[in-house]
Motif scaffolding. Structure first.
Motif, PDB file in Angstrom:
ATOM      1  N   GLU A  99     -30.092  17.240  -8.314  1.00 46.74           N
ATOM      2  CA  GLU A  99     -30.201  16.291  -9.439  1.00 46.74           C
ATOM      3  C   GLU A  99     -28.890  16.076 -10.203  1.00 46.74           C
ATOM      4  OE1 GLU A  99     -33.019  14.790  -9.362  1.00 46.74           O
ATOM      5  OE2 GLU A  99     -33.968  16.258  -8.037  1.00 46.74           O
ATOM      6  N   LYS A 100     -27.793  16.605  -9.683  1.00 40.94           N
ATOM      7  CA  LYS A 100     -26.520  16.392 -10.380  1.00 40.94           C
ATOM      8  C   LYS A 100     -25.613  15.559  -9.491  1.00 40.94           C
ATOM      9  CE  LYS A 100     -26.187  20.279 -13.454  1.00 40.94           C
ATOM     10  NZ  LYS A 100     -27.477  20.919 -13.057  1.00 40.94           N
ATOM     11  N   GLN A 101     -24.829  14.698 -10.176  1.00 44.53           N
ATOM     12  CA  GLN A 101     -23.928  13.854  -9.385  1.00 44.53           C
ATOM     13  C   GLN A 101     -22.471  14.174  -9.697  1.00 44.53           C
ATOM     14  OE1 GLN A 101     -23.023   9.697 -10.072  1.00 44.53           O
ATOM     15  NE2 GLN A 101     -24.037   9.175  -8.150  1.00 44.53           N
ATOM     16  N   HIS A 102     -21.688  14.310  -8.627  1.00 44.54           N
ATOM     17  CA  HIS A 102     -20.241  14.495  -8.778  1.00 44.54           C
ATOM     18  C   HIS A 102     -19.537  13.433  -7.952  1.00 44.54           C
ATOM     19  CE1 HIS A 102     -20.031  18.989 -10.107  1.00 44.54           C
ATOM     20  NE2 HIS A 102     -20.910  18.288 -10.800  1.00 44.54           N
ATOM     21  N   SER A 103     -18.331  13.084  -8.427  1.00 44.51           N
ATOM     22  CA  SER A 103     -17.595  12.052  -7.675  1.00 44.51           C
ATOM     23  C   SER A 103     -16.085  12.306  -7.706  1.00 44.51           C
ATOM     24  CB  SER A 103     -17.909  10.674  -8.247  1.00 44.51           C
ATOM     25  OG  SER A 103     -17.514  10.634  -9.591  1.00 44.51           O
ATOM     26  N   GLU A 104     -15.393  11.655  -6.815  1.00 46.08           N
ATOM     27  CA  GLU A 104     -13.919  11.739  -6.794  1.00 46.08           C
ATOM     28  C   GLU A 104     -13.342  10.408  -6.325  1.00 46.08           C
ATOM     29  OE1 GLU A 104     -11.565  15.504  -5.457  1.00 46.08           O
ATOM     30  OE2 GLU A 104     -11.035  13.899  -4.059  1.00 46.08           O
ATOM     31  N   HIS A 105     -12.170  10.076  -6.929  1.00 45.20           N
ATOM     32  CA  HIS A 105     -11.511   8.799  -6.595  1.00 45.20           C
ATOM     33  C   HIS A 105     -10.462   8.977  -5.503  1.00 45.20           C
ATOM     34  CE1 HIS A 105     -12.844   6.230  -9.907  1.00 45.20           C
ATOM     35  NE2 HIS A 105     -12.883   7.332 -10.632  1.00 45.20           N
ATOM     36  N   LEU A 106     -10.258   7.916  -4.764  1.00 48.21           N
ATOM     37  CA  LEU A 106      -9.119   7.870  -3.840  1.00 48.21           C
ATOM     38  C   LEU A 106      -8.400   6.552  -4.108  1.00 48.21           C
ATOM     39  CD1 LEU A 106      -7.657   9.064  -1.264  1.00 48.21           C
ATOM     40  CD2 LEU A 106      -9.050   7.468   0.040  1.00 48.21           C
ATOM     41  N   ASN A 107      -7.137   6.678  -4.524  1.00 47.19           N
ATOM     42  CA  ASN A 107      -6.366   5.450  -4.768  1.00 47.19           C
ATOM     43  C   ASN A 107      -5.694   5.000  -3.482  1.00 47.19           C
ATOM     44  OD1 ASN A 107      -6.970   5.215  -7.537  1.00 47.19           O
ATOM     45  ND2 ASN A 107      -5.483   6.829  -7.991  1.00 47.19           N
ATOM     46  N   VAL A 108      -5.887   3.753  -3.163  1.00 47.47           N
ATOM     47  CA  VAL A 108      -5.321   3.199  -1.934  1.00 47.47           C
ATOM     48  C   VAL A 108      -4.380   2.061  -2.314  1.00 47.47           C
ATOM     49  CG1 VAL A 108      -5.827   2.055   0.249  1.00 47.47           C
ATOM     50  CG2 VAL A 108      -7.397   3.781  -0.636  1.00 47.47           C
ATOM     51  N   ARG A 109      -3.183   2.104  -1.752  1.00 46.22           N
ATOM     52  CA  ARG A 109      -2.226   1.026  -2.030  1.00 46.22           C
ATOM     53  C   ARG A 109      -2.078   0.155  -0.787  1.00 46.22           C
ATOM     54  NH1 ARG A 109       2.851   2.469  -5.410  1.00 46.22           N
ATOM     55  NH2 ARG A 109       2.497   0.270  -5.793  1.00 46.22           N
ATOM     56  N   VAL A 110      -1.609  -1.056  -1.034  1.00 49.17           N
ATOM     57  CA  VAL A 110      -1.452  -2.013   0.056  1.00 49.17           C
ATOM     58  C   VAL A 110       0.029  -2.295   0.243  1.00 49.17           C
ATOM     59  CG1 VAL A 110      -1.763  -4.475   0.544  1.00 49.17           C
ATOM     60  CG2 VAL A 110      -3.703  -3.090  -0.125  1.00 49.17           C
ATOM     61  N   TYR A 111       0.479  -2.395   1.490  1.00 42.18           N
ATOM     62  CA  TYR A 111       1.878  -2.773   1.722  1.00 42.18           C
ATOM     63  C   TYR A 111       1.948  -4.051   2.538  1.00 42.18           C
ATOM     64  CZ  TYR A 111       1.826  -0.991   6.578  1.00 42.18           C
ATOM     65  OH  TYR A 111       1.556  -0.781   7.900  1.00 42.18           O
ATOM     66  N   LYS A 112       3.083  -4.740   2.357  1.00 45.31           N
ATOM     67  CA  LYS A 112       3.370  -5.922   3.176  1.00 45.31           C
ATOM     68  C   LYS A 112       4.739  -5.684   3.790  1.00 45.31           C
ATOM     69  CE  LYS A 112       0.602  -9.262   0.676  1.00 45.31           C
ATOM     70  NZ  LYS A 112       0.598 -10.301  -0.346  1.00 45.31           N
ATOM     71  N   PRO A 113       4.832  -5.683   5.110  1.00 43.45           N
ATOM     72  CA  PRO A 113       6.129  -5.425   5.746  1.00 43.45           C
ATOM     73  C   PRO A 113       7.124  -6.558   5.477  1.00 43.45           C
ATOM     74  CG  PRO A 113       4.488  -6.007   7.394  1.00 43.45           C
ATOM     75  CD  PRO A 113       3.766  -5.916   6.088  1.00 43.45           C
ATOM     76  N   PRO A 114       8.420  -6.242   5.462  1.00 36.07           N
ATOM     77  CA  PRO A 114       9.433  -7.285   5.218  1.00 36.07           C
ATOM     78  C   PRO A 114       9.549  -8.195   6.436  1.00 36.07           C
ATOM     79  CG  PRO A 114      10.506  -5.177   5.603  1.00 36.07           C
ATOM     80  CD  PRO A 114       9.039  -4.915   5.664  1.00 36.07           C
ATOM     81  N   ALA A 115       8.683  -9.214   6.496  1.00 39.61           N
ATOM     82  CA  ALA A 115       8.626 -10.069   7.686  1.00 39.61           C
ATOM     83  C   ALA A 115       9.796 -11.036   7.742  1.00 39.61           C
ATOM     84  CB  ALA A 115       7.313 -10.835   7.703  1.00 39.61           C
ATOM     85  N   LYS A 116      10.299 -11.444   6.557  1.00 39.52           N
ATOM     86  CA  LYS A 116      11.380 -12.440   6.550  1.00 39.52           C
ATOM     87  C   LYS A 116      12.552 -11.947   5.714  1.00 39.52           C
ATOM     88  CE  LYS A 116      12.134 -17.365   6.030  1.00 39.52           C
ATOM     89  NZ  LYS A 116      11.859 -18.454   5.098  1.00 39.52           N
ATOM     90  N   VAL A 117      13.669 -11.720   6.369  1.00 39.24           N
ATOM     91  CA  VAL A 117      14.881 -11.266   5.671  1.00 39.24           C
ATOM     92  C   VAL A 117      15.968 -12.306   5.906  1.00 39.24           C
ATOM     93  CG1 VAL A 117      16.510  -9.365   5.369  1.00 39.24           C
ATOM     94  CG2 VAL A 117      14.205  -8.890   6.173  1.00 39.24           C
ATOM     95  N   THR A 118      16.533 -12.835   4.809  1.00 38.95           N
ATOM     96  CA  THR A 118      17.571 -13.861   4.977  1.00 38.95           C
ATOM     97  C   THR A 118      18.840 -13.479   4.235  1.00 38.95           C
ATOM     98  OG1 THR A 118      16.477 -15.057   3.194  1.00 38.95           O
ATOM     99  CG2 THR A 118      16.114 -15.881   5.404  1.00 38.95           C
ATOM    100  N   LEU A 119      19.948 -13.887   4.819  1.00 45.11           N
ATOM    101  CA  LEU A 119      21.278 -13.584   4.289  1.00 45.11           C
ATOM    102  C   LEU A 119      21.932 -14.895   3.889  1.00 45.11           C
ATOM    103  CD1 LEU A 119      23.458 -11.292   4.120  1.00 45.11           C
ATOM    104  CD2 LEU A 119      24.196 -12.015   6.366  1.00 45.11           C
ATOM    105  N   LYS A 120      22.520 -14.916   2.674  1.00 42.82           N
ATOM    106  CA  LYS A 120      23.190 -16.134   2.224  1.00 42.82           C
ATOM    107  C   LYS A 120      24.648 -15.815   1.911  1.00 42.82           C
ATOM    108  CE  LYS A 120      22.487 -19.541  -1.263  1.00 42.82           C
ATOM    109  NZ  LYS A 120      21.774 -19.653  -2.530  1.00 42.82           N
ATOM    110  N   LEU A 121      25.544 -16.402   2.707  1.00 44.24           N
ATOM    111  CA  LEU A 121      26.981 -16.158   2.539  1.00 44.24           C
ATOM    112  C   LEU A 121      27.588 -17.219   1.616  1.00 44.24           C
ATOM    113  CD1 LEU A 121      28.129 -15.364   6.189  1.00 44.24           C
ATOM    114  CD2 LEU A 121      27.308 -13.804   4.444  1.00 44.24           C
ATOM    115  N   PRO A 122      28.841 -16.987   1.143  1.00 44.12           N
ATOM    116  CA  PRO A 122      29.506 -18.036   0.375  1.00 44.12           C
ATOM    117  C   PRO A 122      29.576 -19.305   1.231  1.00 44.12           C
ATOM    118  CG  PRO A 122      30.759 -16.008   0.273  1.00 44.12           C
ATOM    119  CD  PRO A 122      29.674 -15.780   1.258  1.00 44.12           C
ATOM    120  N   PRO A 123      29.567 -20.515   0.599  1.00 45.37           N
ATOM    121  CA  PRO A 123      29.502 -21.763   1.364  1.00 45.37           C
ATOM    122  C   PRO A 123      30.670 -21.986   2.318  1.00 45.37           C
ATOM    123  CG  PRO A 123      29.910 -22.172  -0.966  1.00 45.37           C
ATOM    124  CD  PRO A 123      29.545 -20.744  -0.845  1.00 45.37           C
TER     125      PRO A 123
END
Ligand SMILES: *[C@@H]1O[C@H](CO)[C@@H](O)[C@H](O)[C@H]1NC(C)=O
Ligand SMILES: *[C@@H]1O[C@H](CO)[C@@H](O)[C@H](O)[C@H]1NC(C)=O
Ligand SMILES: *[C@@H]1O[C@H](CO)[C@@H](O)[C@H](O)[C@H]1NC(C)=O
Ligand SMILES: *[C@@H]1O[C@H](CO)[C@@H](O)[C@H](O)[C@H]1NC(C)=O
Length: 275
Positions: A99-123
């Motif tokens: 008749e007793k309730q116990h609980s525990e949390h799990l924090n989950v994070r989300v990632y996004k991989p660096p799919a697009k990397v661009t380089l900008k040089l002087p003109p």
């Protein structure tokens, strides 16, 4: 009266001690997963377990869809597959035992991989000794505090930049000075280090680009040559002009003017004779 109050207090205290103590010791709830970070819209295996011998109910609370993968025969643990995790969230594992309730949390994070990397040089190309900036951008990447953007030359790291915050686009601005007139072969690398969250390292690199570096003296010599040429042309033009004007003036004085004056000086009769 006072002894009764005392006794009832002692009983209450005892009951409180016994029950809270035994309640906490009676059973524990534990939630675990192999990693605490998952790629956006990915799924995660979560094990929700208890030390209670015969739990009445137990499970994982989430608004996302989930599936039970495996289960202990008496319900002491359940392994879930949580589907389509698209943002940072908290999962709640709970069990009810006696008749007793116990609980525990799990924090989950989300990632996004660096799919697009661009380089900008002087003109355009740069001069030796000149300071210029190079911009590197990683789009739609998460979490930023796990990201490092590095400026590479011929594959070797020149400078690094780290980030903070909740944005999903990261831009690094690198200040550079070319020390020799050799061209630079530059690229930008994005590294997402998820090891502190039980993940791995994900990296991506931009296309390499060549930045031409030229000697500043070349430019100076060109300017000097142009200025000297202009001065020379001006000098020659003015000398020519002087010569032509001088000739003209001289002719006017000794030629045209003299002839006209002589003609005017001639007697009328003499002038009319040819006609
Ligand atoms: C879930 O966790 C419990 C307790 O740690 C363990 O006994 C059980 O084997 C685990 N189940 C799976 C499928 O890993
Ligand atoms: C996953 O979740 C996102 C937003 O939470 C939703 O738009 C999308 O339709 C879901 N995809 C599936 C396959 O359920
Ligand atoms: C530039 O460097 C990369 C390695 O970082 C190499 O693969 C590439 O061929 C180089 N490009 C030129 C034009 O040298
Ligand atoms: C840049 O970071 C990488 C890894 O994070 C490290 O190995 C390297 O030494 C750093 N380089 C500079 C120039 O800070």
């Amino acid at each position: 009266m006072s002894s009764f109050a005392c006794r009832s207090l002692r009983i209450t205290l005892l009951a409180l001690l016994c029950c809270s103590g035994s309640g906490e010791k009676a059973f524990e709830v534990h939630v675990s997963s192999e990693k605490q970070i998952v790629e956006a819209t990915g799924s995660l295996k979560v094990n929700c377990s208890t030390s209670c011998e015969n739990p009445q109910v137990g499970g994982l609370e989430t608004t996302l869809s989930k599936r039970v993968l495996e289960e202990h025969p008496r319900g002491k643990w359940k392994q879930f597959l949580v589907l389509n995790i698209s943002q940072d969230m908290s999962l709640l594992c709970h069990f009810t035992c006696e008749e007793k309730q116990h609980s525990e949390h799990l924090n989950v994070r989300v990632y996004k991989p660096p799919a697009k990397v661009t380089l900008k040089l002087p003109p355009s190309r740069v001069l030796v000794g000149e300071t210029f900036t190079i911009e590197c951008t990683a789009e739609a990447v998460k979490p930023l505090e796990s990201l490092t953007l590095s400026l590479l030359h011929e594959g070797e790291t020149l400078q690094n930049q780290t980030f903070e915050g909740t944005e999903i686009n990261a831009t690094a601005i690198f200040n550079m000075t070319a020390l020799t007139k050799d061209s630079l072969n530059l690229s930008c690398q994005a590294v997402l280090d998820l090891r502190p969250h039980g993940g791995h390292i994900i990296s991506n690199i931009s296309k390499s680009q060549i930045l031409e570096v030229i000697k500043p003296t070349n430019g100076l010599i060109t300017i000097i040559i142009i200025v000297v040429t202009i001065l020379l042309v001006l000098f020659v033009t003015s000398v020519l002009l002087c010569f032509i004007l001088g000739q003209h003036w001289h002719r006017k004085r000794t030629g045209t003017y003299g002839v006209l004056a002589a003609w005017r000086r001639l007697p009328r009769a003499l002038r009319q004779r040819p006609g």
